[in-house]
Each structure stands twice: as structure tokens, then as C-alpha cells.
Design an enzyme around this catalytic site. Structure first.
Site, PDB file in Angstrom:
ATOM      1  N   ARG A  38       0.823  -1.216   0.000  1.00 29.75           N
ATOM      2  CA  ARG A  38       0.000   0.000   0.000  1.00 29.75           C
ATOM      3  C   ARG A  38       0.859   1.269   0.000  1.00 29.75           C
ATOM      4  O   ARG A  38       0.464   2.270  -0.602  1.00 29.75           O
ATOM      5  CB  ARG A  38      -0.944  -0.020   1.202  1.00 29.75           C
ATOM      6  N   LYS A 199     -19.168 -18.582  -0.764  1.00 33.69           N
ATOM      7  CA  LYS A 199     -20.618 -18.536  -0.587  1.00 33.69           C
ATOM      8  C   LYS A 199     -21.344 -17.632  -1.574  1.00 33.69           C
ATOM      9  O   LYS A 199     -20.873 -16.551  -1.905  1.00 33.69           O
ATOM     10  CB  LYS A 199     -20.927 -18.014   0.806  1.00 33.69           C
ATOM     11  N   GLY A 357      -9.463 -10.359  -1.992  1.00 32.86           N
ATOM     12  CA  GLY A 357      -8.322 -10.774  -1.154  1.00 32.86           C
ATOM     13  C   GLY A 357      -7.794 -12.150  -1.521  1.00 32.86           C
ATOM     14  O   GLY A 357      -6.606 -12.332  -1.812  1.00 32.86           O
ATOM     15  N   GLY A 380     -13.048  -4.552  -0.310  1.00 33.98           N
ATOM     16  CA  GLY A 380     -14.455  -4.143  -0.223  1.00 33.98           C
ATOM     17  C   GLY A 380     -14.872  -3.184  -1.326  1.00 33.98           C
ATOM     18  O   GLY A 380     -15.955  -3.314  -1.889  1.00 33.98           O
TER      19      GLY A 380
HETATM   20  P1  ADP Z   1     -12.209 -13.251  -2.440  1.00 34.71           P
HETATM   21  O1  ADP Z   1     -11.519 -12.962  -1.123  1.00 34.71           O
HETATM   22  O2  ADP Z   1     -11.248 -13.278  -3.575  1.00 34.71           O
HETATM   23  O3  ADP Z   1     -13.379 -12.331  -2.693  1.00 34.71           O
HETATM   24  P2  ADP Z   1     -13.835 -15.329  -1.269  1.00 34.71           P
HETATM   25  O4  ADP Z   1     -13.438 -14.865   0.091  1.00 34.71           O
HETATM   26  O5  ADP Z   1     -15.217 -15.091  -1.705  1.00 34.71           O
HETATM   27  O6  ADP Z   1     -12.807 -14.740  -2.365  1.00 34.71           O
HETATM   28  O7  ADP Z   1     -13.631 -16.899  -1.395  1.00 34.71           O
HETATM   29  C1  ADP Z   1     -12.421 -17.549  -1.146  1.00 34.71           C
HETATM   30  C2  ADP Z   1     -12.628 -18.823  -0.369  1.00 34.71           C
HETATM   31  O8  ADP Z   1     -13.511 -19.712  -1.023  1.00 34.71           O
HETATM   32  C3  ADP Z   1     -11.325 -19.567  -0.221  1.00 34.71           C
HETATM   33  O9  ADP Z   1     -10.986 -19.624   1.138  1.00 34.71           O
HETATM   34  C4  ADP Z   1     -11.620 -20.955  -0.784  1.00 34.71           C
HETATM   35  O10 ADP Z   1     -11.041 -22.001  -0.028  1.00 34.71           O
HETATM   36  C5  ADP Z   1     -13.130 -21.031  -0.683  1.00 34.71           C
HETATM   37  N1  ADP Z   1     -13.675 -22.031  -1.619  1.00 34.71           N
HETATM   38  C6  ADP Z   1     -13.594 -22.035  -2.957  1.00 34.71           C
HETATM   39  N2  ADP Z   1     -14.168 -23.138  -3.474  1.00 34.71           N
HETATM   40  C7  ADP Z   1     -14.649 -23.854  -2.431  1.00 34.71           C
HETATM   41  C8  ADP Z   1     -15.357 -25.105  -2.320  1.00 34.71           C
HETATM   42  N3  ADP Z   1     -15.676 -25.826  -3.400  1.00 34.71           N
HETATM   43  N4  ADP Z   1     -15.684 -25.517  -1.075  1.00 34.71           N
HETATM   44  C9  ADP Z   1     -15.346 -24.787  -0.004  1.00 34.71           C
HETATM   45  N5  ADP Z   1     -14.689 -23.608  -0.043  1.00 34.71           N
HETATM   46  C10 ADP Z   1     -14.337 -23.150  -1.240  1.00 34.71           C
HETATM   47 MG    MG Z   2     -12.021 -13.509   0.900  1.00 37.46          MG
END
Ligand code: ADP
Ligand code: MG
Length: 399
Positions: A38, A199, A357, A380
Site C-alpha cells: 500500500r 458462498k 483478497g 471491499g
Molecule cells: P475473495 O476474497 O477473492 O473475494 P472469497 O473470500 O469469496 O474470495 O472466497 C475464497 C474462499 O472460497 C477460499 O478460502 C476458498 O477455499 C473457498 N472455496 C472455494 N471453493 C470452495 C469449495 N468448493 N468448497 C469450499 N470452499 C471453497
Molecule cells: Mg475472501
């Protein structure tokens, strides 16, 4: 995209005071900064203003002190690291407005840099209090916002100042706005979006917005399971939000109506236990997942067909890993797809923008982060932009 003033639009600012909002919300461990990304992001703006002879007052928040002074969250803790990265002396000023700031400005020479205290020590920061805004502005001649990552908040130093001083986008802000503009606001078509992660519930608004904007929506990660369940697939004991299958159906209907093709995995990697290289690991057709299995990654053939779709596209925006990439071998789909996107970008056939992230971590893990057109570290703010929301800190810069 709407227009905004950039540093190129500045006239002669020698001896003028620039109030520069940056992101210095640095990760720390045992009193030491663990990642200086950063600070480095703020470098081009600081250098540019310094060369123009402005006196620079850096404004930033640090942690969540909730409107009170807290010595453990003082920006004095990071001033040494800022000096190290800038290769310059930086004067720490333990206030954000008033006489102490005024006197410090008197001591600073043209091109010198001061770092003001954590803006969130004052409740007026998060409240966007007009009195605080005026008090801060009283010590400056113009305002530069270089903190896209804080632009989803309408706070005194992220939004308020833009209304009382001539306001400019800093270099990092400008780069981010231009890259994001090319990805969704004004993209070269066809456009693909890849959305993954854990999710559906955390990204409902992202999905709803994307189906109206993109030609191909690739859904992977844990969230794909909810869509598969909505289509009647038995997902075993996979992570799945069964209460959201109706919502998933509505999103698929909206996609149909908008002419957006949704890609769900037809082949998946499953296991009975969630651990590295589990004994029960297997790759299977999505219709043959057993009751005691979990879907943890997208299968290689399904990744390949997503790659074929990407080859027909000119723009890609990506948020969320395809699988549980922190645990081998469930990183395979994310790594393979990242490599395909990186190669197409290098060839010049794809503009690729990614953020989030875990997504950024996954692309570094794949070793191709540098080959993407743009990687947003804004968290965010990046997600709110993917939801199609107007970010107040950006809006305030528009002319
Ligand atoms: P970002 O931070 O890039 O926005 P998210 O926080 O939404 O991404 O999602 C990342 C998480 O999703 C990771 O920790 C990964 O392990 C989990 N993940 C991805 N695919 C699966 C799956 N099939 N089952 C459980 N967790 C999953
Ligand atoms: Mg995340």
C-alpha cells in the site's frame, strides 16, 4: 466512465499544500509492517506532487480506533516504514487539523512530506462531519484522493474534502478507475466474468449485477454448489446454501433474459474428507457425486471448456477462486484458469482485471498475477464496484 481531474490537470502548485488521502492501513505483526504494497501504491502520486514542489500532507486511517486516540493505532508506528519505501524523510504530525498542522506546514519546504495522525481518531472522520472537513481543508490548497480501497466509504477524508477543495484523482486511483472502466463500464465485448469463492450469500449483488453486464458468467468455487443444487444436482455434503436455491434460480432466469450464458461446472473434484491429497480424491461428472462426498474444485475438462469460452472473449473480470485453493490439489482449477487468462492477456486478445483478497493470493500462487492487465487490491471497494454501486469517494471526484 465519468470524467475526473487528474494530477496532469494541476497547474503550478509549487509551495501549495496538497492534502493527499492514501491507504496506509498496513498489515502489522509484532510492531512491524508485514507488507508494504500500500505504501508503494502511493509512491507515484507522492513523487509527482513532490517534483511539482507541493508540500504534501498525507491523510490515512489505520485500524478501527472508533473515534478515540489509541497509541497502538497511531500512524507514528508506520512513519519509519513509509520513509524507508519513499527513501525520504517524512515529518510525523500528531494532529489532522488546527495550529499544530499549520505550524508544521510552515516548517515543510517545497516538495517535503508530512504524515498526519490516524484520521479515525476523530469521530468526525467516519461521520463525514462538515466542521471537521472544513478544519482539515483550512490547512490545504487542494485535495488528492489516491485511496480507491477506501472510496466505498463516504468519510471526511475520502469524500467530504472533495466538496470543499479542488479535488484530483491520484495516480493509483486513476489507474484503478481506468482499469475498472475498461472491464465493466466500457468494455470491449464479448465480456466474461468469473465468480467463485465460498458462498453465494456474500456475492448475491455481484451476481445480480453481472448477469446484466456480461456475455458469459462462469460460476465456480463453493458458490457453484448452490446453483448446481438449484438445478437438481445432488451435491452430497459440499458447502451449499440450500436456502438460497430459489435465489440462484432467479439469477439464472435473469441471465437467460439478458442473454448471458451461465457456465456451471459439469465435472468436479470431490473428496470425503477435507485435507491435502485425501485418499478418497476423485474427479467425476457432477451428476455422480456421492452423498458422503464434497465438491472442492472444478474438474480439468470443465476448466478447459471455460478456457475455450475465454478465447472468444475480449474482456475478463474475475473475483473468487474456483476451488478450495489453499489446500492441494484443490488449487488446480484456479491455477489452470489463471494461466489460460494470463496467456490470452499476454497474446493481446484479452483485457483481464481481477480483484478480491483470496483471488489476488490465488493468482500470486499461480505465478501469473503480473500477466493480468490489472489486479485490484482494493477488497471491499472492488466488490462494491462489481455490484455496480456508485462509490461515494469516486463520485465526489467527478466533474
Ligand atoms: P475473495 O476474497 O477473492 O473475494 P472469497 O473470500 O469469496 O474470495 O472466497 C475464497 C474462499 O472460497 C477460499 O478460502 C476458498 O477455499 C473457498 N472455496 C472455494 N471453493 C470452495 C469449495 N468448493 N468448497 C469450499 N470452499 C471453497
Ligand atoms: Mg475472501
Amino acid at each position: 466512465m465519468a470524467n475526473f481531474r487528474k494530477l496532469d490537470d494541476l497547474g503550478d502548485v509549487a509551495g501549495k499544500v496538497a492534502l493527499v488521502r492514501v491507504d496506509l492501513n498496513l498489515p502489522m505483526q509484532d510492531g512491524a509492517v508485514t507488507d508494504d504494497t500500500r505504501i508503494r501504491a502511493a509512491l507515484p502520486t507522492i513523487k509527482d506532487l513532490s517534483e511539482k514542489g507541493a508540500k504534501i500532507l498525507l491523510l490515512a486511517h489505520f485500524g478501527r480506533p472508533k473515534g478515540k486516540r489509541d497509541p497502538n493505532q497511531s500512524l507514528s508506528l508506520v512513519v519509519g516504514e513509509v520513509e524507508k519505501v519513499l527513501g525520504r524523510e517524512v515529518m510525523f504530525i500528531p494532529e489532522i487539523s488546527g495550529d499544530v498542522v499549520k505550524q508544521s506546514v510552515g516548517i515543510l519546504g517545497n516538495g517535503d512530506i508530512g504524515l498526519l495522525e490516524n484520521t479515525r481518531f476523530w469521530p468526525g472522520e467516519e461521520a463525514n462531519d462538515v466542521e471537521l472537513v472544513k478544519a482539515i481543508a483550512a490547512n490545504g490548497d487542494f485535495y488528492v484522493n489516491d485511496a480507491f480501497s477506501a472510496a466505498h466509504r463516504a468519510h471526511a477524508t475520502t469524500e467530504g474534502l472533495a466538496h470543499v477543495l479542488p479535488a484530483y484523482a491520484g495516480r493509483s486511483m486513476q489507474a484503478e478507475l481506468e482499469a475498472l472502466g475498461k472491464a465493466l463500464d466500457n468494455p470491449v465485448k464479448p465480456v466474461a466474468a468469473v465468480v467463485g469463492g465460498a458462498k453465494v450469500s456474500s456475492k448475491l449483488d455481484v451476481l445480480k449485477h453481472l448477469v446484466t453486464k456480461v456475455d458469459h458468467l462462469v460460476i465456480g468455487g463453493g458458490m457453484a454448489n448452490t446453483f448446481l443444487a438449484a438445478r437438481g444436482v445432488n451435491v452430497g455434503k459440499s458447502l451449499c446454501e440450500h436456502d438460497l436455491t430459489g435465489t440462484a434460480e432467479a439469477i439464472m432466469d435473469a441471465a437467460d433474459e439478458a442473454g448471458c450464458t451461465i457456465h456451471l461446472p459439469y465435472e468436479v473434484v470431490v473428496s470425503k474428507t477435507f485435507e491435502a491429497n485425501p485418499p478418497s480424491l476423485r474427479t467425476t461428472n457432477v451428476h455422480e457425486v456421492a452423498q458422503d462426498e464434497m465438491i472442492l474444485d472444478v474438474g480439468p475438462s470443465a476448466v478447459e471448456s471455460v478456457g475455450d469460452a475465454l478465447k472468444t472473449c475480449r474482456t475478463l473480470v474475475w473475483n473468487g477462486p474456483m476451488g478450495a485453493f489453499e489446500t492441494v490439489p484443490f488449487d488446480a482449477a484456479t491455477v489452470a484458469l489463471a494461466k489460460i487468462a494470463a496467456a490470452l492477456t499476454k497474446e493481446g486478445s484479452l483485457v483481464s482485471v481481477a480483484g478480491g483478497g483470496d483471488t489476488v493470493a490465488a493468482l500470486h500462487h499461480a505465478g501469473v498475477a503480473g500477466d493480468f492487465s490489472y489486479i485490484s487490491t482494493a477488497g471491499g471497494a472492488f466488490l462494491e464496484w462489481m455490484e455496480g454501486r456508485v462509490l461515494p469517494g469516486v463520485k465526489a471526484l467527478e466533474i
